[in-house]
Write a protein that holds these residues in place. Sequence first.
Motif, short mmCIF file in Angstrom:
data_model
loop_
_atom_site.label_atom_id
_atom_site.label_comp_id
_atom_site.label_asym_id
_atom_site.label_seq_id
_atom_site.Cartn_x
_atom_site.Cartn_y
_atom_site.Cartn_z
N VAL A 195 69.07 177.40 95.90
CA VAL A 195 69.66 177.86 94.64
C VAL A 195 70.27 179.07 94.94
N GLY A 196 69.63 180.18 95.49
CA GLY A 196 70.27 181.57 95.57
C GLY A 196 71.46 181.53 96.64
N ALA A 197 71.41 180.78 97.64
CA ALA A 197 72.52 180.76 98.56
C ALA A 197 73.77 180.22 97.80
N LEU A 198 73.62 179.25 97.21
CA LEU A 198 74.61 178.49 96.43
C LEU A 198 75.26 179.58 95.45
N ASN A 199 74.48 180.39 94.71
CA ASN A 199 75.08 181.41 93.75
C ASN A 199 75.62 182.61 94.40
N ALA A 200 75.23 182.86 95.58
CA ALA A 200 75.94 183.92 96.40
C ALA A 200 77.24 183.35 96.65
N LYS A 201 77.46 182.03 97.35
CA LYS A 201 78.53 181.40 97.67
C LYS A 201 79.57 181.42 96.30
N ARG A 202 78.98 181.03 95.41
CA ARG A 202 79.68 181.08 94.04
C ARG A 202 80.31 182.49 93.66
N LEU A 203 79.50 183.51 93.73
CA LEU A 203 80.14 184.76 93.51
C LEU A 203 80.98 185.60 94.41
N MET A 204 80.68 185.32 95.92
CA MET A 204 81.55 185.79 96.69
C MET A 204 81.87 184.79 98.00
N PRO A 205 82.87 183.85 97.28
CA PRO A 205 83.07 182.86 98.14
C PRO A 205 83.85 183.25 99.35
N ASP A 206 84.62 184.39 99.48
CA ASP A 206 85.27 184.72 100.73
C ASP A 206 84.51 185.17 101.63
N LYS A 207 83.47 185.89 101.40
CA LYS A 207 82.72 186.59 102.46
C LYS A 207 81.50 185.68 102.64
N THR A 208 80.91 184.82 102.03
CA THR A 208 79.73 184.23 102.17
C THR A 208 79.78 182.82 103.22
N VAL A 209 79.01 182.83 104.36
CA VAL A 209 78.84 181.77 105.01
C VAL A 209 77.41 181.21 104.94
N LEU A 210 77.31 180.16 104.43
CA LEU A 210 76.20 179.31 104.37
C LEU A 210 75.43 178.70 105.62
N VAL A 211 74.50 178.76 106.23
CA VAL A 211 73.77 178.36 107.18
C VAL A 211 72.40 177.60 106.77
N MET A 212 72.19 176.31 106.83
CA MET A 212 71.05 175.63 106.53
C MET A 212 70.45 175.33 107.95
N VAL A 213 68.99 175.90 107.86
CA VAL A 213 68.18 175.77 109.10
C VAL A 213 67.07 174.62 108.99
N THR A 214 67.10 173.56 109.70
CA THR A 214 66.26 172.50 109.19
C THR A 214 65.24 172.33 110.48
N PRO A 215 64.09 171.77 110.01
CA PRO A 215 62.92 171.69 111.07
C PRO A 215 63.38 170.50 112.13
N PRO A 216 62.70 170.45 113.23
CA PRO A 216 62.91 169.09 114.00
C PRO A 216 62.45 167.81 113.40
N SER A 217 61.02 167.93 112.66
CA SER A 217 60.58 166.89 112.09
C SER A 217 59.79 167.59 111.03
N MET A 218 59.17 166.68 109.96
CA MET A 218 58.13 167.08 108.94
C MET A 218 57.10 167.25 109.39
#
Length: 186
Positions: free
Chosen positions: A102-125
Amino acid sequence: MRNILLVLSGPSGVGKGTIVNYLLEEDKNLVKSVSCTTRAPREGEENGREYFFISEREFRSRIQENDFLEYDEHFGNYYGTPRSFVERQLKDRSVILEIDVVGALNAKRLMPDKTVLVMVTPPSMEELENRLSGRGSESDEQKRDRLQRVRYELEQAHLYDYVLVNDDSRQTKIKIQEIIRREKEK
């Protein structure tokens, strides 16, 4: 080269903190933003290092003053990134944030030209559950709540600029360093 706001998100226990530490050790032109939270410090955490631990009253006051780039409430606590810190740091270097979806998407909305979003996922549950249990910092109920949130977080991955599976923190760090180089050159 431009400075960027690199946002790392992913489920609790996926290894974001370890990756951030590796990145900061090797890149002196990268600074971590310290978020504010109303939750109590965990053992070994220090005010101003992992978080600024503040009261809910102070947090709500800062919301009214528009003093957060992003903020959210989950697991009964508030979390937020001080806007002034990020803007000040971006003048001289890139900033890394370790925040939820939620915070990441808000940051991207407020600073779209500066913000780069990276999602880190686990290898498995299963691996994620093992990591959470290994931390020993949460009750069984808290672990259950965190694991329930994983599905929601992973469903948001398509909104991110990059998605990386963290099966080896050092290799994931190398991939993120390449992302930083590429994005700074845009």
